[in-house]
Design a protein around this motif. Structure first.
Motif, PDB file in Angstrom:
ATOM      1  N   UNK A 130      31.574 101.931  23.920  1.00 11.43           N
ATOM      2  CA  UNK A 130      30.244 101.351  23.729  1.00 11.43           C
ATOM      3  C   UNK A 130      30.271 100.054  22.952  1.00 11.43           C
ATOM      4  N   UNK A 131      31.242  99.879  22.094  1.00  6.22           N
ATOM      5  CA  UNK A 131      31.220  98.702  21.224  1.00  6.22           C
ATOM      6  C   UNK A 131      32.427  97.794  21.478  1.00  6.22           C
ATOM      7  N   UNK A 149      32.678  94.176  23.472  1.00 10.93           N
ATOM      8  CA  UNK A 149      32.873  93.009  22.614  1.00 10.93           C
ATOM      9  C   UNK A 149      34.134  92.249  22.979  1.00 10.93           C
ATOM     10  N   UNK A 190      26.424  87.249  24.837  1.00 16.74           N
ATOM     11  CA  UNK A 190      25.830  88.539  24.491  1.00 16.74           C
ATOM     12  C   UNK A 190      26.542  89.231  23.353  1.00 16.74           C
ATOM     13  N   UNK A 191      27.869  89.026  23.292  1.00 17.35           N
ATOM     14  CA  UNK A 191      28.627  89.928  22.429  1.00 17.35           C
ATOM     15  C   UNK A 191      29.237  89.299  21.198  1.00 17.35           C
ATOM     16  N   UNK A 251      29.280  87.299  17.538  1.00 14.12           N
ATOM     17  CA  UNK A 251      28.464  87.122  16.357  1.00 14.12           C
ATOM     18  C   UNK A 251      28.058  85.678  16.198  1.00 14.12           C
TER      19      UNK A 251
END
Ligand SMILES: Nc1ncnc2c1ncn2[C@@H]1O[C@H](COP(=O)(O)OP(=O)(O)OP(=O)(O)O)[C@@H](O)[C@H]1O
Ligand SMILES: [Mg+2]
Lengths: 532, 261
Positions: free
Chosen positions: A419-420, A424, A526-527, A529
């Motif tokens: 999910x992460x 990323x 989107x992913x 920072x």
């Protein structure tokens, strides 16, 4: 002076120069390919040269250069008419020329055989056609060609039926082979039954083939006679003419239409004349499918391996060694991978498959010979280190906090990953895939021993069950360049095609990686920072 | 010292720590820590940098499991249940003991998805239920009014202070019993810090909070109990007022008054 050094200016110049040099070289390469490749299909004017002694030469002017002796120029003509002169090209001294002109009636024929013809239309000979419509000979020729084309399509349909029957006969032959292999005696009912079906089929086949032959012979009766520049007559079957055009009598838009039709042939047509003419469709298809299959194998494998390496394996000397080894794998010469593919995939895996599933066909191999499956697996092996390294680095670059944040909320390692972390890392993974695809698209050496051919009889994907034929051999643009550029009997005539093929290959790589880069940038937005 | 420290949290403790020793490889980070945490109180952990506060905090929800070289001895009980046993479900533990980190770490997802992340991985699918929990958590984190119109926007577009509150909301959305906070305000400006402190005061009604901080005023303002760590030892543990006004230990006094190191 000291200040000058202190500011580091020489270093700025040095780095700038290095970058410029690389850019210039890359740009020069691309420009050479573009200039030569893009112009190939634009119809060139046909020039006629008259000499003092009365002889004439006609064709496209390829280049003009000073004589080696230093006095005067010489011109290279593409005179075509290989069936008449033996050679396509000819150098002439400008000294002997009294006149250069561009006769409007000059016609260029693209033919199924013997390359281009440059000359003049002399007469049309169509015994079983009514007087063809049209005032001039030229109009009549195009009318005749239209009706010939229609008949050719019918013949094409016939050919397809013949091919279908021949496939069925092949199936029966294999069935028979299998029965014999399984020990059925020749007089057993099973064998007899197959043989009966075989003979029925053969009757159909023979009549169809005979009909096809008749039709073809009839068609070839329709002929046209042309004269070359010095008046030698040459009669050709209209069916052999692929294109007939009058380059000295074409407006620019007619040339544009011609250009587009050539492009269409390039993208959708089959190659002709030992690949030096015609289309590249099978090679384009083979290249794209190969890269696609390669990605299909190497992408999941590489990503999963990298996930293990980064997330599950205990950090330590072994992992470090593995990481270095993976990095170095990318440096192994590709031919070595090719040899490995030949030994392991083709002889090892393919050979075993044959022994297990198709023993009756041996010694004719089914999977135990080069094919697109083995070639793409070999390429996947070659590119998987790139994917692993990219994924590994992308995962490693994710801040520790994100990982811990997810785990602290009660997520399992797998949930955190799926999910992460993997989302990323996806921009980095995409970068790896882009690099892998670009590398795979450019490789030729390993393909040459794992299944590429200069002319494949059928595409690896078609309408015949089971649609995807991974055991088939395939064509490839990179190999095509090598083949027509260095292996063809008529290298000079093949040169334009080499440029076109190169341009196309570059274009395909460019398109595929632009799509991937676009996707990557979307993911990046989107992913990643933002700073705060 | 021990007699005094055992007093706090002796009635109805949420977490009981017994003789905890912790090693990174061969380097000891915590020595014989024994302390209890009282339910629905705020406990501040203070001490100089490197004294083991974070290490201790991470022992409480077993975040140290991820460090290969870490070794834990001693016992920690949550509501009487042993934490360091193979039988324990770490996932369940971390759901009951939430954590907020020093550096805010929102996921690269929408604000809504960030808040309900813990619920989603716990298997909650019902959209209405998720929305309700999201609102509740954001309200308790005092973030609702600021983000209610942009729940579907990326959480990465929030300000630093908002991100930290989002992380708090994310932690309380799964309804933990204890919330661990490791220097939650160290990256925030005074205004955001004030909001988070306010928030902590509100949260104490429902949750047990253990907070690591380097800010003495903050510790004095928000906490009920204070524990002073020094070089892996628990030096002093008591009511915040007592520790700050009349520390028993010389080291504690030096540290609090800033005469330290
Ligand atoms: N992953 C690790 N591996 C090895 N040693 C570590 C690790 N994490 C922390 N340490 C060591 O353990 C000791 C305690 O560290 P810890 O992070 O708990 O200190 P802290 O009190 O939280 O400090 P700070 O106030 O600076 O955050 C330090 O000496 C540190 O160097
Ligand atoms: Mg810390």
């Amino acid at each position: 002076m000291q200040k000058y050094w202190r500011r580091g200016e020489p270093f700025v110049w040095l780095t700038g120069a290095a970058l410029t040099l690389t850019l210039v070289m890359a740009a020069a390469l691309i420009i050479v390919v573009m200039v030569n490749g893009l112009g190939v299909f634009w119809p060139t004017e046909v020039t006629q040269a008259k000499f003092q002694d009365g002889t004439r030469v006609m064709g496209e002017i390829i280049k003009r250069e000073p004589l080696p002796s230093g006095e005067g120029d010489r011109i290279q003509f593409k005179t075509g008419n290989r069936d008449l002169y033996g050679l396509d090209f000819r150098w002439v001294d400008t000294a002997g020329i009294i006149e250069l002109d561009h006769p409007v009636e000059a016609v260029v024929l693209e033919r199924e055989e013997y390359g281009n013809f440059y000359g003049f239309l002399h007469e049309i000979n169509a015994p079983d056609l009514d007087q063809p419509a049209g005032e001039t000979l030229g109009e009549q020729l195009s009318a005749v060609r239209q009706s010939v084309e229609k008949r050719q399509q019918e013949i094409g349909q016939l050919e397809e039926r013949v091919a279908g029957l021949s496939d069925r006969m092949q199936d029966l032959r294999l069935e028979l082979q299998k029965l014999e292999f399984e020990g059925y005696p020749p007089e057993s009912s099973a064998v007899k039954e197959v043989r009966q079906r075989q003979s029925l089929l053969r009757e159909d086949f023979d009549t169809l083939v005979a009909r096809h032959e008749d039709r073809r012979r009839e068609l070839r009766q329709i002929q046209a006679t042309f004269a070359d520049v010095s008046g030698t007559l040459k009669t050709v079957a209209v069916a052999d003419i692929v294109r007939a055009y009058y380059p000295n009598d074409m407006a620019w838009w007619e040339k544009a239409v011609f250009y587009l039709s050539k492009l269409k042939e390039l993208f959708l047509g089959e190659p002709r004349e030992a690949n030096t003419e015609g289309g590249l469709f099978p090679a384009i298809f083979g290249t794209v499918m190969l890269i696609f299959l390669m990605s299909l194998f190497s992408f999941p494998l590489g990503v999963i391996a990298a996930i293990y390496l980064r997330e599950y394996a205990k950090e330590g000397p072994i992992v470090r060694v593995v990481r270095i080894a993976v990095n170095n794998l990318a440096g192994i010469p590709s031919i070595v991978y090719g040899i490995f593919g030949l030994g392991f995939f083709i002889y090892g895996v393919g050979g075993s498959l044959d022994r297990l599933f198709f023993p009756e066909r041996l010694p004719t191999p089914t999977f135990g010979t080069g094919g697109i499956l083995w070639a793409s697996l070999t390429l996947a092996l070659l590119t998987v280190p790139v994917v692993i390294v990219a994924t590994d680095e992308a995962l490693g670059a994710i801040p520790k906090g994100v990982r811990e944040g997810s785990l602290a909320l009660g997520a399992t390692k797998f949930q955190t990953l799926s999910r992460i972390l993997v989302p990323m890392a996806s921009p980095g993974i995409m970068t790896g895939l882009i690099l892998a695809m670009a590398r795979a698209a450019g490789e030729v050496a390993p393909l040459m021993i794992t299944g590429v051919v200069k002319l494949a009889p059928a595409l690896p994907l078609d309408g015949d069950f089971p649609f995807l034929h991974l055991d088939r051999k395939f064509m490839h643009l990179g190999f095509h360049i090598y083949d027509i550029g260095f292996q063809s009997p008529n290298v000079e005539a093949a040169k334009p095609m080499v440029f076109v093929t190169t341009l196309l290959l570059v274009l395909i790589v460019l398109i595929m990686s632009s799509v991937a880069i676009h996707l990557r940038n979307k993911m990046k937005k989107r992913y990643t920072y933002g700073t705060f | 010292m021990t007699a005094k420290t055992m007093e706090i949290g002796s009635s109805d403790p949420v977490i009981e720590v017994d003789d905890l020793n912790f090693h990174y490889g061969s380097a000891a980070a915590l020595h014989n820590i024994s302390m209890n945490f009282t339910r629905k109180k705020v406990t501040a952990l203070i001490g100089p940098s490197g004294c083991g506060k974070s290490t201790f905090l991470r022992c409480l929800n077993r975040m140290n499991d991820m460090i290969d070289i870490a070794r834990v001895e001693g016992r920690i009980r949550l509501n009487g249940d042993e934490i360091y046993t193979p039988k324990l479900d770490v996932i369940e533990l971390r759901r009951r003991v939430g954590m907020v980190f020093q550096k805010s770490n929102p996921f690269p997802k929408s604000i809504f998805e960030n808040v309900v992340y813990g619920l989603r991985i716990a298997g909650v699918r019902n959209r209405a239920q998720l929305a309700e929990s999201c609102e509740k958590a954001l309200r308790s984190a005092a973030l609702w009014d600021e983000v209610k119109d942009r729940l579907e926007d990326s959480a990465l577009g929030l300000s630093g202070g908002q991100m930290q509150r989002l992380c708090i909301a994310r932690a309380i959305a799964v309804n933990p019993e204890v919330i661990l906070m490791d220097e939650p305000c160290s990256a925030l400006d005074p205004k955001s810090t004030a909001r988070v402190e306010e928030l902590i005061s509100e949260l104490r009604e429902n949750y047990t909070i253990i907070i690591v901080t380097h800010n003495m005023q903050q510790a004095a303002r928000v906490s009920d109990h204070t524990a002073f760590f020094f070089e892996g030892l628990l030096v002093e543990y008591g009511l915040t007022n007592q520790v700050f006004i009349k520390p028993k230990n010389k080291q504690t006094e030096d540290y609090i008054t800033g005469r330290f190191g």
